[in-house]
Structure formats: C-alpha cells, structure tokens
Design an enzyme around this catalytic site. Structure first.
Site, PDB file in Angstrom:
ATOM      1  N   GLU A   1      -3.961   6.232  -0.310  1.00 42.30           N
ATOM      2  CA  GLU A   1      -3.775   6.151   1.138  1.00 42.30           C
ATOM      3  C   GLU A   1      -3.267   7.478   1.669  1.00 42.30           C
ATOM      4  O   GLU A   1      -3.697   7.941   2.723  1.00 42.30           O
ATOM      5  CB  GLU A   1      -2.790   5.034   1.477  1.00 42.30           C
ATOM      6  CG  GLU A   1      -2.869   4.569   2.928  1.00 42.30           C
ATOM      7  CD  GLU A   1      -1.994   5.346   3.885  1.00 42.30           C
ATOM      8  OE1 GLU A   1      -2.183   5.225   5.100  1.00 42.30           O
ATOM      9  OE2 GLU A   1      -1.125   6.099   3.436  1.00 42.30           O
TER      10      GLU A   1
ATOM     11  N   ASP B   1       0.770   4.773  -3.695  1.00 36.93           N
ATOM     12  CA  ASP B   1       0.865   6.233  -3.802  1.00 36.93           C
ATOM     13  C   ASP B   1       1.826   6.776  -2.749  1.00 36.93           C
ATOM     14  O   ASP B   1       2.085   6.126  -1.728  1.00 36.93           O
ATOM     15  CB  ASP B   1      -0.516   6.898  -3.684  1.00 36.93           C
ATOM     16  CG  ASP B   1      -1.202   6.644  -2.348  1.00 36.93           C
ATOM     17  OD1 ASP B   1      -1.031   5.535  -1.797  1.00 36.93           O
ATOM     18  OD2 ASP B   1      -1.894   7.542  -1.850  1.00 36.93           O
TER      19      ASP B   1
HETATM   20 ZN   LIG Z   1       2.120   4.601   4.217  1.00 38.10          ZN
END
Ligand SMILES: [Zn+2]
Length: 368
Positions: free
Chosen positions: A123, A57
C-alpha cells in the site's frame, strides 16, 4: 518496510487459521516492481460478508537515532506504544483481528454470515501487487463482499473524530512548452518558452476546477516543479517544463480533467503538450446512509463522539475496494503517521477494538 512481509503476515496467518479461518497467502509479481506477499482469510460461507481490509507494510523509519524508542521494537512506555506502523496501520489490523476473534468466540465459533481479512503488503509502495490484484484474485475465486471496513488512520486528533466515506482522485502531468533557443540580446530571433509556460500556468490556475460537491471540497491543481535546467544567463532556452498534480472530487473524471486543462492551455496559443502520468486513483464516494450510520453509531457508543463524515486527505486502497462493495474507513489517530516516533496509546487500541467489535454485532444483527 514496504513491501517486505517482515513476519506480519505469518503472524496473522497463524492466528487466523487457529481461529478457524481459511487463510491464503497470495504472492503477486509485476515487471519492474518487487514481488509482494498478501493475505486473504475468510471464516463462514454465507452472506452477508463483511471484509476487514488493511496493509501491513510501512514506510521507512527515517533516521532511527531520532526515535525515542526503536522503530521496530514495539516498546510501550507510559501507556504509549511506539513503532513504525503503530497507527498506519498495523495497530488497526491488530484491533480488527482482536475484535473478530472475540466476536467469533462469543458466538460459539459460528457466524450469521462471513468475515474476511484482505491484507496487503503493497500500500505504501507502488500499490500494483497489492489490494488491486488481491481483489481480482478473490473475485475470480467467486468471493463476493457486502461491506468493507478499512482501518486506515482517519482521526486527526482523537479517536472518534472522523470516518472517511470517500477519497479524492489523483492525477499528475507535465506541461511541456517548446520554443526556439537563441541569444538573450536578440529575442526577436528566439521564442522564449519561459514566457509562454508562465502564461499557460497562470491560465490553468486562474479559475477553480469546480465548486466542490455535496461531500467534497473543490478539486485542486498544484504545480510542484517548474524546470528549465538552463545554466547559462545569456541563452534563451528551447524548452520549459512544469509538473503538477490534481486532487479531484466526484464532479470530475480523469478524462474530464484532461479536457479542461488542455483547453485552458490551448487558449493561450503556442506550441505545448501535456504528458499525463497513468493513474489508478479515481475519486469515489460511499454515500452517507445506513452503513455509515452503523459505523458512526458504534463509534459514538464507544468514544462518545459523533464522527465527521469526510472525504479529505490522500488516496487509499479504498479506491480499489469501492469497485467490489461499499467501503468506509475508520482507524486510529493519524497525527504521528509517517513521522519519527509514530505511536498510539494502548487505550486507543482497546477502544478501536471495541468499536470494531460493536460494528460486528450491529452488522450481523441487522445488515445495512
Ligand atoms: Zn496506511
């Protein structure tokens, strides 16, 4: 963009299964958060088991018209690849993948152990449906990891500058001081919380939180906002608030910080409270030793540079991985991460692949 999969995990799945990995796409949910897709792939059944970790992501591109090349086109110009995620961190995942496939091919498809990929799509977001749950899921299946390389962009200027061997923890809170509202011309009839919040803030900031430790800078508290919200010039407000964040080293835990900050505030007297936000970001350190030496050695061999072992910067998913196995982070140059025109030289992609490839050689020849 986080947490949308965007075809990245599908690409990894196809490539990894084609190379003999058993691949799992794992979806996690949590009330109040978007569902997130993750991927776990392993080849081999024996130990030692080296995990490559990362996230596909990315943060939003910002104003796309300000990009020299479209943020999701992956265009290469003069040896530079442009795109959101080029360094943080689709680029490094591509290098991890290329290195692993090359290593497996060079060894006739068999390994002296296992290699896995633990890749999340959560994340850059709230990080509740990503690595933390994927590790728990893997552990429940009986997966045991021996070492992990996380490909976050760790180098300030040039490939080979820096390995992260630890990360500071992060803890946020709001200091709330209550007083008694009243007319500014009659302060004796009021109790101004602004006076007291300023005194408490000064007391909290007066002394360092610690003197640092062998591998960490001193822990640091920063107030990020002071709020009264009073639109009237002649009214003493009833309440004042100040938000703060602490980045802390391995001399502190969340509990020890709460005790310390509350004691400093209490010493100023008066009516206050601190609302602490939940945090899953504790400090951790992978002590320098054979594992960090092996990674440094591979980096030096490829780049000719001896990387600094650092614990600087923000948090990363290594804070979750450290509960399962020793983890160090090494990836691309981070100068353009989260910026317009995020980019990486193709030469760095080639060199990072070579670093990971040498790590695989060294690791399976002589596991630290
Ligand atoms: Zn990163």
């Amino acid at each position: 963009m986080t947490p949308v999969e965007g075809g990245a995990l599908a690409l990894l799945e196809g490539t990894l299964s084609g190379a003999g990995f058993s691949v799992h796409r794992v979806r996690f949910s949590e009330p109040g958060a978007q569902d997130v897709e993750n991927l776990y792939a392993r080849i081999g059944t024996a130990r030692p088991h080296l995990m490559f970790a990362g996230h596909t992501d990315v943060v939003p591109p910002g104003d796309e018209s300000r990009w020299r090349h479209p943020p999701f086109a992956g265009e290469i110009a003069d040896g530079v690849l442009f795109g959101r995620g080029a360094v943080d961190m689709k680029g490094a995942i591509a290098c991890e993948l290329a290195a692993a496939l090359d290593y497996i091919a060079a060894n006739g498809g068999t390994l002296n152990g296992s290699v896995s990929f633990l890749i999340t799509g959560d994340e850059e977001g709230v990080a509740v449906n990503g690595t933390v749950k994927l590790l728990r899921w893997a552990a429940a299946r009986g997966e045991k990891f021996d070492r992990c390389i996380l490909g976050e962009p760790t180098n300030p200027k040039q490939l080979g500058d820096m390995i992260k061997i630890g990360r500071r923890g992060s803890l946020s809170g709001t200091l709330i001081v209550s007083g008694m509202e009243g007319h500014v011309a009659y302060p004796a009839l009021a109790d101004n919380p602004v006076r007291r919040i300023v005194a408490i803030m000064a007391a909290v900031m007066a002394e360092p939180l610690d003197a640092g430790s062998a591998h960490f800078d001193p822990s640091n508290l920063e107030f990020t906002s002071v709020d009264v919200g009073n639109k009237t010039a002649n009214v003493i407000p009833a309440e004042a608030r100040a938000r703060f964040n602490i980045r802390f080293n391995d001399r502190h835990t969340q509990a020890s910080l709460k005790t310390l900050i509350e004691a400093r505030a209490r010493a100023q007297g008066g009516n206050f409270r601190i609302e602490w936000e939940p945090s899953n970001a504790d400090a951790f350190l992978t002590k320098p030793g054979p594992f960090a030496d092996m990674v440094s050695g591979a980096i030096a061999e490829v780049t000719g540079r001896q990387p600094e072992l650092s614990t600087s910067g923000g948090t990363s998913d290594a804070r979750f991985i450290k509960d399962y196995c020793p983890v160090v982070e090494f990836g691309l140059v981070n100068a353009t991460m989260h910026k317009i025109d995020e980019c990486v030289t193709t030469a760095d992609l080639v060199r990072l692949t070579a670093v990971y490839r040498r790590i695989l050689d060294r690791y399976f020849n002589n596991p630290p």
